[in-house]
Design a protein around this motif. Structure first.
Motif, PDB file in Angstrom:
ATOM      1  N   MET A  56      -7.132  10.565  29.534  1.00  0.00           N
ATOM      2  CA  MET A  56      -5.741  11.158  30.324  1.00  0.00           C
ATOM      3  C   MET A  56      -5.177  11.109  29.122  1.00  0.00           C
ATOM      4  O   MET A  56      -4.105  11.598  29.445  1.00  0.00           O
ATOM      5  CB  MET A  56      -5.114  10.473  32.258  1.00  0.00           C
ATOM      6  CG  MET A  56      -4.118  10.777  32.429  1.00  0.00           C
ATOM      7  SD  MET A  56      -4.115  10.124  33.550  1.00  0.00           S
ATOM      8  CE  MET A  56      -4.552  10.535  35.278  1.00  0.00           C
ATOM      9  N   LEU A  57      -4.697   9.502  29.071  1.00  0.00           N
ATOM     10  CA  LEU A  57      -3.661   8.688  28.532  1.00  0.00           C
ATOM     11  C   LEU A  57      -3.770   8.093  26.942  1.00  0.00           C
ATOM     12  O   LEU A  57      -2.737   8.404  26.596  1.00  0.00           O
ATOM     13  CB  LEU A  57      -3.420   7.380  29.187  1.00  0.00           C
ATOM     14  CG  LEU A  57      -2.651   8.121  30.473  1.00  0.00           C
ATOM     15  CD1 LEU A  57      -2.776   6.451  30.822  1.00  0.00           C
ATOM     16  CD2 LEU A  57      -1.609   8.416  29.961  1.00  0.00           C
TER      17      LEU A  57
ATOM     18  N   VAL B 111       3.119   2.421  29.002  1.00  0.00           N
ATOM     19  CA  VAL B 111       2.972   4.350  29.081  1.00  0.00           C
ATOM     20  C   VAL B 111       4.181   4.297  29.823  1.00  0.00           C
ATOM     21  O   VAL B 111       4.989   5.384  29.705  1.00  0.00           O
ATOM     22  CB  VAL B 111       1.976   3.839  30.673  1.00  0.00           C
ATOM     23  CG1 VAL B 111       0.322   4.563  29.838  1.00  0.00           C
ATOM     24  CG2 VAL B 111       2.537   3.068  31.837  1.00  0.00           C
ATOM     25  N   CYS B 112       5.526   3.674  30.015  1.00  0.00           N
ATOM     26  CA  CYS B 112       6.310   3.883  30.112  1.00  0.00           C
ATOM     27  C   CYS B 112       7.291   4.555  28.918  1.00  0.00           C
ATOM     28  O   CYS B 112       7.104   4.400  27.769  1.00  0.00           O
ATOM     29  CB  CYS B 112       7.097   2.250  30.650  1.00  0.00           C
ATOM     30  SG  CYS B 112       7.830   1.824  29.582  1.00  0.00           S
ATOM     31  N   GLY B 113       8.411   5.654  29.754  1.00  0.00           N
ATOM     32  CA  GLY B 113       8.817   6.539  27.802  1.00  0.00           C
ATOM     33  C   GLY B 113      10.438   6.538  28.311  1.00  0.00           C
ATOM     34  O   GLY B 113      10.947   5.842  28.991  1.00  0.00           O
ATOM     35  N   PRO B 114      10.950   7.061  27.615  1.00  0.00           N
ATOM     36  CA  PRO B 114      12.388   7.157  27.834  1.00  0.00           C
ATOM     37  C   PRO B 114      13.123   7.826  28.800  1.00  0.00           C
ATOM     38  O   PRO B 114      14.473   7.361  29.313  1.00  0.00           O
ATOM     39  CB  PRO B 114      12.971   7.994  26.484  1.00  0.00           C
ATOM     40  CG  PRO B 114      11.982   8.772  25.820  1.00  0.00           C
ATOM     41  CD  PRO B 114      10.616   8.133  25.666  1.00  0.00           C
TER      42      PRO B 114
ATOM     43  N   ARG C  12      -0.454   8.241  24.998  1.00  0.00           N
ATOM     44  CA  ARG C  12      -0.154   7.691  23.980  1.00  0.00           C
ATOM     45  C   ARG C  12       0.061   8.392  22.361  1.00  0.00           C
ATOM     46  O   ARG C  12       1.172   7.564  21.579  1.00  0.00           O
ATOM     47  CB  ARG C  12      -1.247   7.042  22.661  1.00  0.00           C
ATOM     48  CG  ARG C  12      -1.914   6.932  21.746  1.00  0.00           C
ATOM     49  CD  ARG C  12      -3.317   6.301  21.766  1.00  0.00           C
ATOM     50  NE  ARG C  12      -3.320   5.702  19.950  1.00  0.00           N
ATOM     51  CZ  ARG C  12      -4.458   5.275  19.786  1.00  0.00           C
ATOM     52  NH1 ARG C  12      -5.596   5.551  20.472  1.00  0.00           N
ATOM     53  NH2 ARG C  12      -4.913   4.739  18.943  1.00  0.00           N
ATOM     54  N   TRP C  13       0.695   9.602  22.916  1.00  0.00           N
ATOM     55  CA  TRP C  13       1.379  10.524  21.685  1.00  0.00           C
ATOM     56  C   TRP C  13       2.448  11.377  22.298  1.00  0.00           C
ATOM     57  O   TRP C  13       3.551  11.483  21.321  1.00  0.00           O
ATOM     58  CB  TRP C  13       0.314  11.917  21.444  1.00  0.00           C
ATOM     59  CG  TRP C  13      -0.770  11.410  21.233  1.00  0.00           C
ATOM     60  CD1 TRP C  13      -0.951  11.442  19.513  1.00  0.00           C
ATOM     61  CD2 TRP C  13      -2.395  11.348  21.586  1.00  0.00           C
ATOM     62  NE1 TRP C  13      -2.660  10.854  19.505  1.00  0.00           N
ATOM     63  CE2 TRP C  13      -2.933  11.071  20.536  1.00  0.00           C
ATOM     64  CE3 TRP C  13      -2.513  11.425  23.133  1.00  0.00           C
ATOM     65  CZ2 TRP C  13      -4.303  10.726  20.787  1.00  0.00           C
ATOM     66  CZ3 TRP C  13      -4.109  11.633  23.184  1.00  0.00           C
ATOM     67  CH2 TRP C  13      -4.501  10.981  22.738  1.00  0.00           C
ATOM     68  N   GLY C  14       3.264  10.323  23.468  1.00  0.00           N
ATOM     69  CA  GLY C  14       4.640  10.365  24.146  1.00  0.00           C
ATOM     70  C   GLY C  14       4.283  11.563  24.523  1.00  0.00           C
ATOM     71  O   GLY C  14       5.852  12.414  24.983  1.00  0.00           O
ATOM     72  N   LYS C  15       3.635  12.479  24.877  1.00  0.00           N
ATOM     73  CA  LYS C  15       3.713  13.705  25.975  1.00  0.00           C
ATOM     74  C   LYS C  15       4.219  12.858  27.468  1.00  0.00           C
ATOM     75  O   LYS C  15       3.227  11.863  27.955  1.00  0.00           O
ATOM     76  CB  LYS C  15       2.288  14.433  25.495  1.00  0.00           C
ATOM     77  CG  LYS C  15       2.284  15.613  27.143  1.00  0.00           C
ATOM     78  CD  LYS C  15       1.052  16.027  27.170  1.00  0.00           C
ATOM     79  CE  LYS C  15       0.000  15.588  28.128  1.00  0.00           C
ATOM     80  NZ  LYS C  15      -1.024  16.083  28.510  1.00  0.00           N
TER      81      LYS C  15
END
Length: 737
Positions: free
Chosen positions: A48-49, A65-68, A97-100
């Motif tokens: 999944m990640l 796993v947090c992002g913008p 991991r790839w920012g999706k």
């Protein structure tokens, strides 16, 4: 003890089965220690990640796993639950991991020791991205369509839900009109300046960029656009608004016709990812469905609600269009003006030339009105000879200018058969949002303003004024009530004594009209007297007061009461009537009162009026023996050259001077001057509004002989004045008939 299995499994076999179950599931499983650090993730987590168990070991999963656009409040709540060792559920946007980005539903359970202490946390994460798009987005929009929600509400709902699922996206939905211009239906997160600049542009100008391979949409990077291209002309504004990339699509109907555009905007240079592609697919279908439904409804409205004579929208279509304009005006924060146009004397055209001629005139008026419309204006025919024009954007100043222009256009000559007709119209103006926030309220107020314009004369316009309208409505009711009161003798007279300061004996009484209405209560004199002047009833009111005062004076005389005279205030309008002196003579005779018993109070303006007949009436009334008093002396057009030649016997010092005697040197100087003028001209001086003993002493010291005011007595009914006089009968000489 009963056994579930026929034979116990070895520990190794059981471990193998559990490992198989954990790793082959599509959900992500993560186990953390009591500090929240990962000690195990399954293969589903890696699929999944993208993170392996080794990479996650000892890490905080929330940090990995947090992002913008991960919601910080939700993230904070999750960390609080973990630190407290509490089980919880949450939905949150995370990144692989790839920012999706992807949406997950996390169910985390605490593992506790026999002592109740948390030793580990087991989390099961499920990818709900597709569920969000299909079940949530589609369900909400389809539900809104079933409920017949307005198109603007539906489009805003699509925008809001897409931006909630993909916070990095700013979405706009635009509709194509019959002139191939694009108009925004929803763009809640785009800068307002950019939205406004894009509205009204032609769709064909935008179809210039190459399509992205494998995608149906077109990608625009503003920095790469040439100044002469469509997007290049928007480049500077887009960059000022922080817009870097735009990915847009054409919304098509089921038969391939263009309905509008759907665009995703980004604040960075990037193309759409799989999530955005899925969102665009779902949104395009929903937009197409909503716009097709709206087009079908519009076609039905066109067939059913357009005026067959003039071709203009009728009431129903007009209301719908103005509602759309109001929504747009609300969104853009601009003003809108509603003009209610009513032809003057249209019935005469029908009566003189027949209804076909009237229909021809209506068609010509409609044509002229349409010629005056701007790009965003709307016009329609309500009924008969009533038309409405909505102007946007339009403030008060522009509304007046546009109104005058339309009235001038309508006022041009028009031939009906052998006859030339010059139409005129009365127009009422109402403004949004000042005069209402709904179509029906604005129509009502514009209609009221139109009738106000007609009441002032034909071929006029009037701006709606809430206060004037309120007063007008109240005065209309009050006018009817006052006419009834005068007709049915429902008013009362109160009398205020005027006393001589040297011995407080009675000098005379002033008759004051009072009106108590069963519905309006006690109506102030300044209210109903002003109304009587405005509505042409002041002469009737003056006549009633004089007649009633003379009748009451006769009653007092019959009782043996010594009332030297009664004073009555008379309006300039009444005094200008040539028949007034004769009416006074008859009234005195009917009531058996001698002329000297009546004092008529007039304003200074009457003394200067040499045109209306008031000057001649002054002498005629004086010749009857009726005495004249100048009321409120010093506050109007005082002129000594007129005063010494006028047949007046008394001056009334206005209460505005008396009120300030105690603390205002200028007031004392003015009152002293008025009293001196009266004395030099041998005129009696009556000071009005005396309320304190200090005022009385000052006036007496200045030579004032007579005063009236609350210090001595308030205005009172006739029977109460009788009792007041009986308690302390005043010495006075009277003229008896």
């Amino acid at each position: 003890m009963n056994k579930i299995f026929s034979a116990p499994a070895s520990f190794e076999a059981e471990h193998s089965l559990l490992s198989l179950a954990a790793n082959e599931t599509d959900t992500a499983i993560v186990i953390t220690d009591n500090l929240g650090k990962a000690i195990y993730v399954n293969d589903g987590f890696t699929r999944m990640l993208g993170y392996t168990s080794a990479e996650m070991w000892g890490k905080l999963p929330s940090a990995m796993v947090c992002g913008p656009y991960t919601d910080t409040e939700t993230l904070q709540r999750i960390r609080q639950h973990v630190s407290s060792g509490e089980s919880f559920r949450a939905e949150i946007l995370i990144y692989d991991r790839w920012g999706k980005p992807l949406w997950i539903s996390a169910v985390v359970n605490a593992v506790k020791s026999e002592q109740g202490e948390c030793t580990a946390m087991v989390g099961v994460w499920t990818d709900i991205t597709n569920t969000k798009m299909h079940e949530v987005l589609q369900h909400k929009v389809l539900h809104a369509l079933v409920r017949e929600a307005p198109i603007l509400g539906v489009m805003r709902l699509i925008c809001t839900e897409v931006e909630r699922i993909a916070p990095e996206v700013m979405i706009s939905i635009r509709r194509l009109d019959e002139y191939k211009r694009l108009w925004t239906l929803g763009a809640p997160s785009l800068p307002a300046d950019y939205v406004k600049a894009m509205d009204g542009l032609m769709l064909g100008h935008a179809i210039e960029d190459c399509e992205i391979p494998g995608l149906e949409g077109q990608l625009v990077i503003f920095a790469e656009q040439t100044p002469d291209s469509f997007w290049g002309r928007q480049k500077d504004l887009a960059q000022e608004c922080g817009l870097v990339t735009c990915w847009w699509h054409v919304i098509r109907s089921s038969d391939g016709c263009t309905l509008g555009t759907l665009a995703f905007y980004y604040r960075e240079t990037r193309g759409p990812d799989n999530l955005h592609r899925h969102l665009a697919d779902v949104s395009l279908n929903l937009c197409s469905l909503a716009l097709e439904r709206e087009a079908s409804k519009e076609n039905i409205r066109r067939l059913a609600y357009y005026d067959g004579l003039t071709g203009l929208p009728n009431r129903s279509a007009l209301v719908a269009r103005i509602e759309s304009l109001l929504a747009e005006a609300t969104r853009e924060g601009c003003a809108l003006a509603l003009l209610f146009i009513d032809l003057d004397r249209f019935k005469q055209v029908n009566d003189s030339f027949g209804h076909p001629a009237g229909d021809t005139l209506l068609c010509e008026v409609a044509r002229r009105v349409k010629e005056c419309l701007g790009k965003f204006d709307v016009a329609g025919r309500l009924s008969g000879d009533e038309f409405v024009v909505a102007l946007m954007p339009c403030d008060a100043g522009k509304a007046v200018a546009r109104c005058e222009s339309i009235m001038a256009k309508l006022n041009g000559p028009f031939t009906i058969g052998p006859t030339i007709v010059t139409p005129t119209a009365s127009v009422g103006i109402a403004l949004f949002p000042q005069h209402g926030d709904s179509v029906h309220t604005l129509l009502l107020h514009a209609d009221m303003a139109m009738y106000h314009a007609k009441s002032k004369g034909r071929h006029r316009y009037s701006m709606f004024n809430p206060e004037l309208n309120r007063i007008s409505q109240e005065n209309l009711k009050l006018e009817r009530a006052l006419r009834e009161a005068l007709h049915n003798d429902q008013l009362q007279l109160h009398y205020q004594p005027q006393v001589r300061l040297e011995d407080e004996s009675l000098h005379g009484v002033e008759a004051l009209a009072r009106w108590h209405h069963p519905d309006f209560g006690m109506v102030p004199p300044e209210r109903f007297v002003t109304l009587a002047e405005e509505r042409g009833m002041i002469a009737d009111l003056d006549h009633w007061v004089i007649h009633a005062a003379c009748g009451q004076l006769r009653k007092w005389r019959c009782l043996g009461l010594a009332i030297p005279h009664v004073s009555v205030n008379v309006s300039p309008t009444t005094f200008s009537d040539q028949a007034f002196p004769g009416w006074i003579a008859r009234t005195l005779a009917e009531n058996g009162v001698c002329a000297a018993d009546l004092m008529l109070e007039v304003t200074e303006g009457v003394l200067l009026d040499t045109v209306s007949g008031a000057f001649a009436n002054l002498n005629a009334v004086r010749d009857l023996g009726v005495r004249l008093s100048v009321d409120d002396f010093g506050t109007g057009y005082s002129s000594l050259s007129y005063l010494y030649r006028m047949p007046v016997a008394e001056l009334k010092l206005d209460k505005s001077f008396v009120r300030e005697l105690e603390y205002n040197e200028s007031a004392r100087a003015l009152s002293s001057a008025v009293i001196s003028i009266g004395a030099s001209l041998r005129l009696a001086i009556v000071a009005e509004g005396v309320e304190s003993d200090a005022q009385r002493r000052t006036l007496q010291a200045q030579g004032c002989k007579v005063a009236q005011g609350y210090l001595f007595a308030r205005p009172m009914e006739a029977d109460k004045l009788t009792a007041w006089l009986t308690c302390s009968p005043p010495p006075a000489s009277v003229c008896r008939s």
